[in-house]
Design an enzyme around this catalytic site. Structure first.
Site, PDB file in Angstrom:
ATOM      1  N   ASP A  26       4.526   3.782   9.952  1.00  0.00           N
ATOM      2  CA  ASP A  26       5.665   3.371  10.785  1.00  0.00           C
ATOM      3  C   ASP A  26       5.323   3.282  12.281  1.00  0.00           C
ATOM      4  O   ASP A  26       6.216   3.442  13.119  1.00  0.00           O
ATOM      5  CB  ASP A  26       6.879   4.324  10.637  1.00  0.00           C
ATOM      6  CG  ASP A  26       7.508   4.303   9.254  1.00  0.00           C
ATOM      7  OD1 ASP A  26       6.973   3.621   8.354  1.00  0.00           O
ATOM      8  OD2 ASP A  26       8.537   4.980   9.066  1.00  0.00           O
ATOM      9  N   CYS A  31       6.736   1.473   3.279  1.00  0.00           N
ATOM     10  CA  CYS A  31       5.542   2.253   2.931  1.00  0.00           C
ATOM     11  C   CYS A  31       4.902   1.960   1.574  1.00  0.00           C
ATOM     12  O   CYS A  31       3.731   1.623   1.500  1.00  0.00           O
ATOM     13  CB  CYS A  31       5.873   3.740   2.932  1.00  0.00           C
ATOM     14  SG  CYS A  31       6.760   4.322   4.370  1.00  0.00           S
ATOM     15  N   LYS A  83      -1.054  11.048   2.834  1.00  0.00           N
ATOM     16  CA  LYS A  83       0.073  10.573   2.012  1.00  0.00           C
ATOM     17  C   LYS A  83      -0.421   9.659   0.893  1.00  0.00           C
ATOM     18  O   LYS A  83      -1.152   8.698   1.150  1.00  0.00           O
ATOM     19  CB  LYS A  83       1.044   9.830   2.942  1.00  0.00           C
ATOM     20  CG  LYS A  83       2.114   8.995   2.264  1.00  0.00           C
ATOM     21  CD  LYS A  83       3.186   8.642   3.283  1.00  0.00           C
ATOM     22  CE  LYS A  83       3.986   7.416   2.893  1.00  0.00           C
ATOM     23  NZ  LYS A  83       5.083   7.134   3.833  1.00  0.00           N
ATOM     24  N   HIS A 134       1.806   8.496  -2.289  1.00  0.00           N
ATOM     25  CA  HIS A 134       2.959   7.597  -2.443  1.00  0.00           C
ATOM     26  C   HIS A 134       2.721   6.470  -3.455  1.00  0.00           C
ATOM     27  O   HIS A 134       3.369   5.422  -3.406  1.00  0.00           O
ATOM     28  CB  HIS A 134       3.356   6.998  -1.084  1.00  0.00           C
ATOM     29  CG  HIS A 134       4.823   6.652  -1.006  1.00  0.00           C
ATOM     30  ND1 HIS A 134       5.338   5.791  -0.067  1.00  0.00           N
ATOM     31  CD2 HIS A 134       5.873   7.041  -1.771  1.00  0.00           C
ATOM     32  CE1 HIS A 134       6.646   5.676  -0.255  1.00  0.00           C
ATOM     33  NE2 HIS A 134       6.988   6.435  -1.278  1.00  0.00           N
ATOM     34  N   HIS A 151       5.699   8.792  10.972  1.00  0.00           N
ATOM     35  CA  HIS A 151       6.895   8.708  10.106  1.00  0.00           C
ATOM     36  C   HIS A 151       7.730   9.966  10.310  1.00  0.00           C
ATOM     37  O   HIS A 151       7.178  11.033  10.555  1.00  0.00           O
ATOM     38  CB  HIS A 151       6.390   8.611   8.658  1.00  0.00           C
ATOM     39  CG  HIS A 151       7.441   8.332   7.624  1.00  0.00           C
ATOM     40  ND1 HIS A 151       8.387   9.249   7.243  1.00  0.00           N
ATOM     41  CD2 HIS A 151       7.659   7.229   6.854  1.00  0.00           C
ATOM     42  CE1 HIS A 151       9.148   8.724   6.292  1.00  0.00           C
ATOM     43  NE2 HIS A 151       8.726   7.497   6.035  1.00  0.00           N
ATOM     44  N   ASP A 201       1.143   0.965   8.208  1.00  0.00           N
ATOM     45  CA  ASP A 201       1.590   0.430   6.909  1.00  0.00           C
ATOM     46  C   ASP A 201       2.788  -0.503   7.030  1.00  0.00           C
ATOM     47  O   ASP A 201       3.090  -1.255   6.118  1.00  0.00           O
ATOM     48  CB  ASP A 201       1.919   1.574   5.939  1.00  0.00           C
ATOM     49  CG  ASP A 201       3.151   2.368   6.346  1.00  0.00           C
ATOM     50  OD1 ASP A 201       3.515   2.384   7.547  1.00  0.00           O
ATOM     51  OD2 ASP A 201       3.771   2.989   5.461  1.00  0.00           O
ATOM     52  N   ASN A 202       3.492  -0.436   8.167  1.00  0.00           N
ATOM     53  CA  ASN A 202       4.604  -1.354   8.460  1.00  0.00           C
ATOM     54  C   ASN A 202       4.951  -1.155   9.931  1.00  0.00           C
ATOM     55  O   ASN A 202       4.395  -0.268  10.590  1.00  0.00           O
ATOM     56  CB  ASN A 202       5.823  -1.107   7.540  1.00  0.00           C
ATOM     57  CG  ASN A 202       6.278   0.333   7.500  1.00  0.00           C
ATOM     58  OD1 ASN A 202       6.084   1.040   6.508  1.00  0.00           O
ATOM     59  ND2 ASN A 202       6.867   0.822   8.583  1.00  0.00           N
ATOM     60  N   LYS A 233      10.772  -2.223  10.815  1.00  0.00           N
ATOM     61  CA  LYS A 233      10.495  -1.739   9.462  1.00  0.00           C
ATOM     62  C   LYS A 233      11.613  -2.176   8.513  1.00  0.00           C
ATOM     63  O   LYS A 233      12.788  -2.028   8.825  1.00  0.00           O
ATOM     64  CB  LYS A 233      10.430  -0.209   9.489  1.00  0.00           C
ATOM     65  CG  LYS A 233      10.264   0.424   8.112  1.00  0.00           C
ATOM     66  CD  LYS A 233      10.208   1.945   8.193  1.00  0.00           C
ATOM     67  CE  LYS A 233      10.021   2.545   6.802  1.00  0.00           C
ATOM     68  NZ  LYS A 233       9.906   4.002   6.808  1.00  0.00           N
TER      69      LYS A 233
HETATM   70 CA    CA Z   1       5.727   3.358   6.524  1.00  0.00          CA
END
Ligand code: CA
Length: 472
Positions: free
Chosen positions: A36, A75, A131, A133, A227, A285-286, A303
């Protein structure tokens, strides 16, 4: 007889040293993913208040991808794309997975090959940090998905302070949000960790380099910072006491912790004499979520949506041995290219398990190929709905100049080379281009699958369908 024996020994030693030499020419690969981070929240993209000197050094010694994208604006699906080198909707990873350790279908399907799987074929030592996920079920965890070692957590986020990790393991988790409080995993064991999470992830990465400097290695370092929850230690907060807005101050401190970690990793590479032949990527990641914390600069959106602010991310790489530093590469590239690039460098003769959707970036970065790495980049956003029976899809296509986007706020054609901020809709002026991009999207769309699991916003619905989710 003696001479023949001596000859064989010499031949044997020569073969070993030759093989070692050959082995050592393979580059190490460190893929640093943050979570993020806003487009404008790094020095190399113009941040004034957040200082990222170590991340900026990667840019100085390598390449800034000023038009670097991820394949999804949140994510989970973004990570599924990154780790497989494939558009995640082609295998149904179209939503943020729920924490569901009993569910073997909640995560990255076993049909998919990860970048870790691929690099292990070439005898890389592989390490996933941070992370995950991509599934909490035992069959979907990192050590089943191409990683020799793991240090981190399985869910979509985690609390940062050790005293908050008061749940022994996943059997103690009784709600989606409680998964943020589990003890960390080292490989398959729960451990007691005493450091601030970001510092612990950096420390483990440095330690792995220390132990593996003699073999080619791959580190997938997925920091969950910055994040939420917004949590930082005094060490980093005091660097930003001049920032008045609280969310921005804590967020800046969290980014600073990551930057220190990057600095420690680079120092260790230099100490071990492997700095030149190690490829280091850094990306988010975004885009930033814009809740008083992050900053996407001039980019529209954030996001969760397909405007540039959701999918265009801070993105740099370096490989001092082969790639000239100080470059800005301004043609569109995507996170999926990291898999294809790694494959081309480490196992060019081996067929990947599935079709890759990225390209090898090295010839473009060396100036050997002057074309665009991609004719088109595509995005489908499976927008989250509280009513799981309702579906809404947004779509976007990018060429070198133009972007087609259709979402709840826009049905438009933008020229991103003229205007980064997606304000002037050229659809009526250039209907032909609009139609052409839309047509290419519809061709791409045919290869996609509907999401194969319920997403984060369907938490209640999932609980209704799976009443034993949190029962032991
Ligand atoms: Ca993310």
């Amino acid at each position: 007889m003696y001479k023949k024996f001596l000859f064989l020994i010499i031949l044997f030693l020569f073969t070993i040293s030759f093989n070692n030499k050959k082995e050592n020419t393979k580059p190490n690969i460190i893929l640093i993913l943050v979570d993020d981070l806003g487009y404008a929240d790094v020095g190399f993209n113009g941040s004034k208040d957040i200082k990222t000197p170590h991340i900026d050094n990667i840019a100085d010694n390598g390449v800034i991808f000023s038009e670097g994208y991820v394949s999804y604006p949140v994510c989970g699906p973004s990570r599924a794309g990154l780790i497989t080198g494939r558009y995640q909707d082609t295998f149904g990873f179209g939503k943020n997975p729920l924490f569901a350790p009993k569910d073997p279908n909640m995560g990255l399907p076993l049909s998919e090959e990860t970048i870790g799987d691929m690099l292990k074929i070439s005898n890389y030592r592989t390490f996933a940090v941070g992370k995950w996920h991509l599934g909490a079920h035992e069959s979907l965890r990192p050590m089943k998905r191409g990683f020799d070692e793991f240090f981190g957590f399985l869910t979509g986020g985690h609390r940062y302070f050790p005293h908050e990790w008061d749940l022994e393991d996943e059997t103690k988790v009784k709600s989606q949000s409680a998964a943020y409080r589990t003890k960390l995993l080292r490989n398959e064991e729960r451990i007691v960790e005493k450091e601030y999470l970001t510092d612990a992830l950096s420390r483990e990465s440095v330690d792995f380099i220390d132990r593996n400097a003699d073999n080619p290695f791959f580190i997938y370092l997925a920091y969950n910072a910055p994040h939420g929850p917004l949590q930082a230690t005094e060490k980093y907060l005091k660097r930003y006491s001049h920032i008045k807005e609280k969310n921005r101050r804590i967020y800046a401190a969290m980014v600073s912790a990551v930057d220190d970690g990057v600095g420690n990793i680079i120092s260790k590479l230099k100490e071990k004499g492997i700095y030149e032949n190690t490829i280091v990527y850094f990306l988010s990641d975004n885009g930033g979520r814009l809740r008083g914390d992050s900053d996407n600069g001039e980019l529209r959106g954030k996001k969760g949506n397909l405007f540039e602010g959701g999918i265009r991310v801070p993105f740099v790489m370096q490989w001092p041995k082969e790639i000239k530093g100080g470059q800005i590469f301004d043609k569109p590239v995507i996170s999926l290219d990291i898999f294809a690039t790694s494959k081309a460098l480490t196992s060019p003769g081996i067929k990947p398990k599935n079709e890759l959707h990225g390209v090898n970036l090295i010839p473009f970065l060396k100036g050997e190929n002057k074309k665009n790495p991609h004719d088109f980049l595509f995005w489908r956003n499976n927008l989250m709905q509280k009513d799981v029976n309702l579906r809404y899809e947004a779509s976007a296509v990018r060429t070198e100049k133009f972007k087609f986007i259709k979402n709840k706020e826009s049905d438009a054609l933008y020229n991103l080379k003229n205007e980064i901020s997606e304000k002037t809709n050229l659809k009526d002026q250039n209907q032909e281009m609009y139609d052409s991009l839309k047509y290419n999207y519809s061709k791409w769309y045919k290869k996609l699958m509907d999401p194969i699991f319920l997403g984060l916003l369907a938490n209640k619905e999932y609980n209704r369908l799976n009443p034993d989710r949190f029962k032991n």
